[in-house]
Design a protein around this motif. Structure first.
Motif, short mmCIF file in Angstrom:
data_model
loop_
_atom_site.label_atom_id
_atom_site.label_comp_id
_atom_site.label_asym_id
_atom_site.label_seq_id
_atom_site.Cartn_x
_atom_site.Cartn_y
_atom_site.Cartn_z
N UNK A 1 64.08 58.01 41.83
CA UNK A 1 62.95 58.54 40.97
C UNK A 1 63.72 57.02 39.62
N UNK A 2 64.84 57.03 39.79
CA UNK A 2 65.54 55.66 39.14
C UNK A 2 64.89 54.02 39.21
N UNK A 3 64.84 55.08 41.20
CA UNK A 3 65.00 53.24 41.98
C UNK A 3 63.18 53.05 41.87
N UNK A 4 61.99 53.98 41.90
CA UNK A 4 61.04 54.44 41.83
C UNK A 4 60.55 53.56 40.12
N UNK A 5 61.60 54.02 39.28
CA UNK A 5 61.56 53.61 38.25
C UNK A 5 61.82 53.11 36.80
N UNK A 6 61.95 51.85 37.22
CA UNK A 6 63.39 51.36 36.79
C UNK A 6 62.83 51.38 35.16
N UNK A 7 64.12 51.93 34.45
CA UNK A 7 64.16 51.52 33.11
C UNK A 7 63.16 49.83 31.79
N UNK A 8 63.38 48.84 32.89
CA UNK A 8 63.08 48.04 32.05
C UNK A 8 61.02 48.02 32.34
N UNK A 9 60.99 49.42 33.71
CA UNK A 9 59.59 49.01 33.24
C UNK A 9 59.08 50.15 32.39
N UNK B 1 57.72 51.48 29.36
CA UNK B 1 57.42 51.37 27.52
C UNK B 1 56.94 52.69 26.94
N UNK B 2 58.05 52.60 26.06
CA UNK B 2 57.77 53.69 24.70
C UNK B 2 57.02 53.18 24.01
N UNK B 3 56.11 54.34 23.84
CA UNK B 3 55.58 54.54 23.29
C UNK B 3 54.95 55.43 21.79
N UNK B 4 55.05 55.05 20.68
CA UNK B 4 56.16 56.09 19.59
C UNK B 4 54.36 56.54 19.72
N UNK B 5 54.59 57.57 18.77
CA UNK B 5 54.16 59.29 18.44
C UNK B 5 53.17 58.35 17.39
N UNK B 6 51.69 58.50 16.77
CA UNK B 6 51.02 57.72 15.85
C UNK B 6 50.88 59.37 15.12
N UNK B 7 50.23 59.15 13.73
CA UNK B 7 50.24 60.42 13.37
C UNK B 7 49.03 60.15 12.29
#
Length: 303
Positions: A21-29, A31-37
């Motif tokens: 999983x780590x190889x398939x989805x590197x951390x750099x790739x 994107x953290x999307x903040x929760x919207x209210x």
């Protein structure tokens, strides 16, 4: 041959491990999307709009007579009434706290007569309106024209007219203080009941009498639970003292009434009274917060 090579030889897909999983989805790739209210911002906008409309209405409405409010805000009559209100609050709460400790202790007593006496006191004063009690004390001379305090043929503390004894100040302190003691007694009883019974047994095993374990064991641990509702009662009593205006005691409200009864400027003088009540309650709330913070710090240190 590695495990992945073995799975490829057999024509099977290797298991989905964390390494894969780590190889398939590197951390750099990622994107953290903040929760919207969106509802939060909508509610903020609505509240801000209502506040602006309220302030605009109060400023532009000439019936509020803000110049008159400024004229009487620091009037000697108003400040004298404010002092009476603060003084009454202090004296009444001191009387109520002292009485409530005794009443709460009697309520928890093993003696059924004392426990029922305490319960009857709380039942009566909580069950009748405080305004009725206040007027009753003010007119006590209608029942007992003469007052005698003491033991006959032994000593006399006071003997004379009840009207001389029950002044508006005395009626206010008795009427509000005895009523407040009934409510404070339940607060203190609840705080004392929050202490584990095993500590009472341990105190008795150490040879402490009832007064000693009450002062040294029960009350110190119950105080952090008693202070928050007691602070609320003090703030409530500050506002309840406005009832003494019905017995012609010159508190803050009565002082404002005495002015607008001559000038007929009811609304500005009532606004002046509200401003000073808000100032006093804000200061009391700040003091309450500091006291609660102090005891929370003590609890943290003890833990």
């Amino acid at each position: 041959m590695t495990d992945n090579q073995q799975y490829q030889t057999l024509g099977q897909r290797p298991p989905d491990t964390g390494q894969n999983k780590a190889a398939a989805f590197p951390h750099d790739a990622l994107t953290v999307v903040p929760t919207r209210y969106p509802g939060r911002w909508i509610s903020v906008a609505v509240c801000a709009l209502l506040l602006i409309m309220l302030v605009h209405s109060m400023v532009m409405n000439e019936n509020f007579a803000w110049p008159t409010v400024g004229q009487y805000l620091f009037s000697p009559t108003i400040l004298a009434g404010l002092w009476v209100t603060l003084w009454l609050t202090l004296v009444i709460m001191l009387l109520a706290i002292l009485l409530s400790v005794a009443i709460a202790t009697l309520r928890l007593s093993a003696n059924p007569l004392l426990a029922h006496f305490s319960s009857g006191y709380i039942w009566f004063f909580r069950g009748t309106p405080v305004l009725v009690q206040l007027i009753f004390w003010y007119n006590l001379a209608a029942l007992y024209p003469e007052a005698y305090i003491g033991i006959p043929h032994v000593f006399t503390l006071y003997q004379g007219s009840m009207n001389d004894l029950i002044t508006p100040y005395t009626a206010a302190i008795l009427g509000l203080g005895l009523n407040e003691a009934a409510y404070m007694a339940e607060i203190i009883r609840a705080g004392m009941s929050s202490v584990d019974n095993g500590q009472q047994e341990a105190a008795r095993a150490l040879g402490m009498n009832k007064g000693q374990w009450l002062r040294r064991v029960i009350l110190p641990q119950a105080i952090p639970f008693i202070i928050p509702p007691t602070g609320n009662q003090v703030i409530g009593m500050l506002k309840t003292t406005s009832l003494v205006s019905v017995i012609s005691l010159s508190d803050l409200l009565y002082s404002a009434q005495s002015i607008y009864s001559r000038t007929f400027e009811n609304i500005p003088l009532l606004i002046v009274a509200c401003i000073w009540y808000l100032v006093a309650t804000t200061l009391l709330s700040w003091v309450q917060g500091r006291i609660e913070k102090y005891f929370r710090k003590g609890q943290g240190a003890a833990a």
